[in-house]
Design an enzyme around this catalytic site. Structure first.
Site, PDB file in Angstrom:
ATOM      1  CB  ALA A 298      -0.798  -0.041   1.120  1.00 24.33           C
ATOM      2  CD  GLU A 299       2.407   1.122  -4.023  1.00 22.38           C
ATOM      3  OE1 GLU A 299       1.036   1.102  -3.802  1.00 22.38           O
ATOM      4  OE2 GLU A 299       3.154   0.186  -4.374  1.00 22.38           O
TER       5      GLU A 299
ATOM      6  CD  GLN B 241       8.220  -4.077  -5.213  1.00 19.22           C
ATOM      7  OE1 GLN B 241       7.067  -4.575  -5.743  1.00 19.22           O
ATOM      8  NE2 GLN B 241       8.486  -4.631  -4.247  1.00 19.22           N
TER       9      GLN B 241
ATOM     10  N   PRO C 190      -0.087   6.078  -6.566  1.00 18.69           N
ATOM     11  CG  PRO C 190      -0.630   3.926  -6.476  1.00 18.69           C
ATOM     12  CD  PRO C 190       0.284   4.868  -6.988  1.00 18.69           C
TER      13      PRO C 190
ATOM     14  CG  HIS D 136       7.536  -2.102 -14.017  1.00 15.06           C
ATOM     15  ND1 HIS D 136       6.399  -2.391 -14.052  1.00 15.06           N
ATOM     16  CD2 HIS D 136       7.830  -2.985 -12.867  1.00 15.06           C
ATOM     17  CE1 HIS D 136       5.478  -3.270 -13.405  1.00 15.06           C
ATOM     18  NE2 HIS D 136       6.548  -3.696 -12.462  1.00 15.06           N
TER      19      HIS D 136
END
Lengths: 323, 369
Positions: free
Chosen positions: A59-60, A82, A89, A129
């Site tokens: 959960a960012e 990550q 978020p 990414h």
């Protein structure tokens, strides 16, 4: 001191900061037992324990929001997001809470939080990414935004970021994680100083993070053609080291800014404007920008054509020289 | 096939049922069965009633001041006094509180002055008090964000082995935010000492609770793994009792808990709101029968509290109201340069340059005049 990879240097820097101050807490998704998806936190969980190297829920917003709470209690959290594309978020917690709480409290509350973000493309990753989102955060007052490009800086800058009483967005160029170089015992620069990596009298390339290596390669290629092209590693995106930028721009009269983010409203636009405002009469050509096109990051099969490479930099240098 | 499987699974609808609402004093001021069984302290009820009377007076004066142009905006806590006073008074003064933005009654209980509360709504500052002194964090205007701050703060408390409870207030509307749900999950997963206090005031500006959620909030909390309590938020003694119980369980290492307090915002969302556009007079009238101040006064009178208590309190409230008006008019905003000074803890060349540019610009006007 030793030869390290860039990722290993951040790991060593985190370790040094945690040894120096037991208020430093590393937190994020998979940073503990796994050591992070890029292994940047490898071994820290084993040596400092799960209370200081915290595997968080996925959960960012929670990572940044709880880091704010920890900081309010006197801790110095170092969050890992990550991947660059997963920071959104947490955007509200970063720009509305982390950045502004000090100002909202009239200076009573400090939030010494570091947010580490592996950034940029070039590793053949899937969508979300490979993004370069520095402009979002540089646009927000209250944050400091820095970007390391080599192991020596990575080792020292992460410690300087943790020592700062302000929130710091710390960008790590993921395609340079495995580059090796010597790491010095003491930092050569303050956290927010730009570094002149190579002097140049004909043109100056300004780069940061992953594009610094590309800029150095372009400068070396230009030298073979008889041109003196300098390279400035920005290191800090907010604040900008305008003293160094203006000095180098005035000396060469020609500047090309390079980054992986889209040029539209990117940090290159800010640099071009700042240099033009103050060095107009020293410039021999408009400040040029080389960056991404204003499209979402493309599939990996075409990212080599998308990312600024040596050829695109040399084209821009050539355009500047022949203006 | 499905019908056969159905015989072997739980009645799913029953999982969405809520608990009955805990109540000690009924709307008419008489004790409920639980109240008669457990007993209610008249002395504590007097203290809490006083807190509520002063809080409502602040609201009345502040709203009047807004209408007179002395405040830019005011967010009324009118109607929610019992939920706030009953809960914050059940905590230790050393327990940290992370409020939303209309917790004025709770703030007064923490010793925050009317001037400090109104500073933000007069546009003089973004906050008016020192959270370290009051153990009451500055208001959070982006819904639900503070629940994560409380959770992180509680993680620090847990690491230190402290027996502190970290309380956070949020509303029924904020419960729809991702941050609140992340905080509930995070706190439960880490067994952190967080007291989530939801004031369900039935309306998120114009959006009713029925549009926000299908499942009662305290039922949702159980899904995250929290203890959950359902209380009449207009019964100050019930709120105090339930919050005391929840805080005690948290303090004893029981992990986080959620209290859902059913209450009602009598005013609009803010002084700019027009609640008559979205709710009926009948709805308001029905809730006015459950007014927390009317109820506590009825209870105190039926308990034999002397008339002098009410006379003295009315006089105190009158003096307080006058002090609120004086305090509001005394609020002044700081010069713009102070904003530059508060952005960063350490020098920032860009900020320094802009501050200097502002001052030079301001000085140039001064020289022309």
């Amino acid at each position: 001191m030793a030869t390290m990879t860039l990722g290993g240097a951040i790991n060593a820097g985190l370790r040094a900061a945690m040894e120096a101050d037991d208020r430093v807490v590393v937190m994020g998704e998979d940073v503990g037992v796994l050591g992070g998806v890029f292994r940047v936190t490898d071994g820290l969980h084993k040596d400092f324990g799960p209370a200081r190297v915290v595997d968080t829920p996925l959960a960012e917003s929670g990572i940044v929001g709880t880091a704010i709470g920890l900081a309010l209690r006197g801790y110095r959290p170092v969050c890992e997001i990550q991947f660059d594309g997963f920071v959104y978020p947490a955007f509200d917690q970063i720009v509305s809470q982390l950045a502004k709480m000090r100002a909202r409290s009239g200076g009573l509350l400090s939030l010494p939080v570091v947010i580490r973000i592996p950034v940029g493309g070039g590793i053949g990753a899937v969508e979300h990414h490979s993004e370069s989102n520095e402009a979002y955060f540089a646009h927000t007052a209250g944050l400091r935004v820095v970007s390391c490009s080599n192991p020596d800086d990575a080792f020292h800058m992460i410690q300087q970021a943790i020592a700062s009483d302000d929130p710091v967005i710390f960008y790590e160029p993921k395609r340079r994680y495995w580059d090796k170089a010597e790491v010095s015992e003491h930092p050569a620069h303050d956290l927010h100083a730009a570094a002149v990596l190579r002097p140049g009298t004909d043109c100056t390339l300004v780069a940061h993070g992953p594009t610094v290596t590309t800029a150095l390669a372009a400068a070396a290629a230009a030298e073979e053609d008889g041109f003196s092209v300098g390279v400035v590693d920005l290191r800090s995106i907010s604040p900008l080291d305008l003293v160094t930028l203006r000095r180098e721009a005035s000396a060469s009269g020609r500047v090309v800014v390079v980054h992986e983010a889209s040029t539209f409203a990117g940090i290159g636009a800010e640099i071009a404007a700042a240099i033009t405002e103050s060095c107009f009469y020293d410039l021999q050509a408009p400040v040029l920008r080389v960056g991404a096109y204003n499209v979402p990051y493309p599939p990996a099969s075409v990212e080599d054509d998308f990312l600024p490479d040596v050829d695109r930099l040399l084209e821009a240098v050539d355009q500047s020289l022949h203006f | 096939m499905s019908s056969a499987v159905n015989e072997h699974v739980q009645d799913l609808a029953s999982l969405r049922q809520g608990q009955p609402m805990f109540q000690l004093i009924g709307p008419d001021g008489t004790l409920t069965d639980a109240g008669a069984s457990i007993g209610v302290s008249v002395e504590l009820a007097q203290e809490l009633h006083r807190d509520m009377v002063l809080a409502r007076r602040l609201d009345q004066e502040a709203l009047a001041l807004q209408r007179q142009g002395e405040l830019s905006l005011w967010l009324m806590s009118w109607g929610q006094e019992a939920a706030q006073v009953g809960s914050v008074r059940a905590l230790r003064p050393t327990d940290m509180v992370f409020p939303s933005y209309r917790e004025h009654a709770a703030a007064l209980c923490r010793g925050i002055s009317p001037a400090d509360l109104m500073r933000q709504w007069k546009g003089a500052a973004h906050s008016g008090w020192n959270p370290a002194e009051s153990r009451f964090h500055i208001y959070s205007l982006v819904l639900g964000t503070q629940t994560l701050h409380a959770t992180g703060y509680a993680a620090g408390a847990a690491m230190e082995g402290s027996d502190e409870v970290v309380a956070t207030y949020f509303g029924d509307g904020a419960a729809s935010q991702g941050d609140v749900n992340e905080a509930l999950n995070w706190a439960a997963a880490g067994s952190l000492p967080v007291l989530f206090f939801c004031q369900n005031n039935q309306w998120a500006i114009s959006t009713p609770t029925a549009t926000q959620m299908r499942t009662p909030l305290h039922v949702r909390a159980a899904g995250f793994g929290l203890d959950a309590f359902h209380v009449d938020g207009n019964d100050v003694m019930a709120v105090h009792a339930i919050t005391s119980l929840a805080a005690e369980r948290i303090r004893d290492g029981g992990g986080p808990a959620l209290v859902e307090a059913q209450t009602y915002r009598f005013g609009g969302h803010s002084s700019s709101d027009d609640p008559q556009r979205y709710r009926s007079a009948d709805d308001v009238a029905a809730w006015q029968l459950r007014d927390p101040l009317v109820r506590s006064e009825a209870f105190l009178r039926s308990s034999g509290v002397d008339e002098a208590y009410f006379t003295d309190l009315a006089e105190e409230a009158g003096d307080f109201a006058a002090s609120v008006r004086t305090a509001c008019r005394s609020i002044t905003g700081a010069a713009l340069e102070s904003v530059f000074d508060a952005v960063y803890a350490e020098p920032h060349p860009g900020m320094t340059a802009e501050r200097a540019a502002h001052l030079a610009h301001a000085a140039s006007y001064g020289s022309e005049n």
